[in-house]
Enzyme design. Sequence first.
Site, short mmCIF file in Angstrom:
data_model
loop_
_atom_site.label_atom_id
_atom_site.label_comp_id
_atom_site.label_asym_id
_atom_site.label_seq_id
_atom_site.Cartn_x
_atom_site.Cartn_y
_atom_site.Cartn_z
N ASP A 137 0.75 -1.35 0.03
CA ASP A 137 0.06 0.04 0.01
C ASP A 137 0.96 1.27 -0.05
OD1 ASP A 137 -2.44 0.96 -0.16
OD2 ASP A 137 -2.81 1.51 1.85
N ASP A 175 -3.03 -5.01 -5.09
CA ASP A 175 -2.31 -3.85 -5.15
C ASP A 175 -0.66 -3.96 -5.40
OD1 ASP A 175 -4.33 -2.11 -5.10
OD2 ASP A 175 -4.13 -1.32 -2.91
N ASP A 322 -12.36 1.10 3.99
CA ASP A 322 -11.15 1.14 2.94
C ASP A 322 -10.29 2.10 4.02
OD1 ASP A 322 -12.42 -0.05 0.67
OD2 ASP A 322 -13.44 1.85 0.18
#
Length: 342
Positions: A137, A175, A322
Amino acid sequence: MRTPHLPHARSRIRSPRPRLLFAAAAATLGGLLSLGLLAPAQGATAPPQEASGTAADLPQDTVFHNYPGAVHEWVAANPGDARQQLIESRIASQPQAIWFATYQPASVTQDVAAVTGAAEAAGEVPVLVPYVLPDRDCGGASAGGAPDFPSYLSWTHGFAAGLGSGPAVVILEPDAIALTDCLDDAQLRARYAALGEAADIIRAANPQARVYFDAGHSAWHSPSTIAQRLRDAGVEAGNGIYTNTSNYRTTADETAFAEAVLGELGDARLGAVIDTSRNGNGPSGSEWCDPVGRLVGESPTVNTGSARVDAYLWIKRPGELDGCAGPAGQFSPDYAYELAGG
């Protein structure tokens, strides 16, 4: 028994690749061997035999496993809540992925085995998300992961040891390929090498596991850009790609995007899975972080209507945030109720 689902992030012809062979990894693996968590190996990790096709396609009567998570705990604890019935019927009733997002090498094998064992007993297919890649992230709301790549590959051996021998779907590191802005060239090469190695480890441990690589989503990178990144990361070690994880893009857009990416890759063996957990109303502009007015999408199924899309899955668990309306991964009954149509 520990619930393995933990906080996680938002969305966004075989060629050789470097292997991550570190002395520290060997030492860590030796510790796991002494605990009996891993089978002995000779030298470096051996790729699975015929790594590009040993996992059978998911049959058309596949049922994905609904392993308990935070939404089930909330439903059980709140029988008198006015939101409970709708959340139970629209969200808790659906099979959802289980995330392994905390670096806990001593317990990861038993945590994975709890999920795969329950799925095998039910004759169903579990969906598992390993999410402990270093620098995940890029320092955002879901920052964390293993301290380094030797530790990551050691943890992956532990993860793979819990997979058993039955069919499973593994969503490899959300991701990891689409979100790389924080990495320099050397870090990027190390990440890509680790992803390919992780896929090999998983497929060697359980050839029936289907491993999918991160492709972001249709409003992020172009098909050609993400296809090149997927090649660099060794997508040929797995079974295909996944799109829309933790995002809200429509199924039609994601299907077209996935088919375009697969076309760029040019390997007819590869397929795609699409996260439909929160895309029932499509996106809210460019807002990805806990947008209002969204809705759950198509239920998990292998009957997608596309020869290249293997399944619709609920990878992001609806109701788990989120990182804007609360900590990333925290269950919010208010948000779950909204997503359920309340």
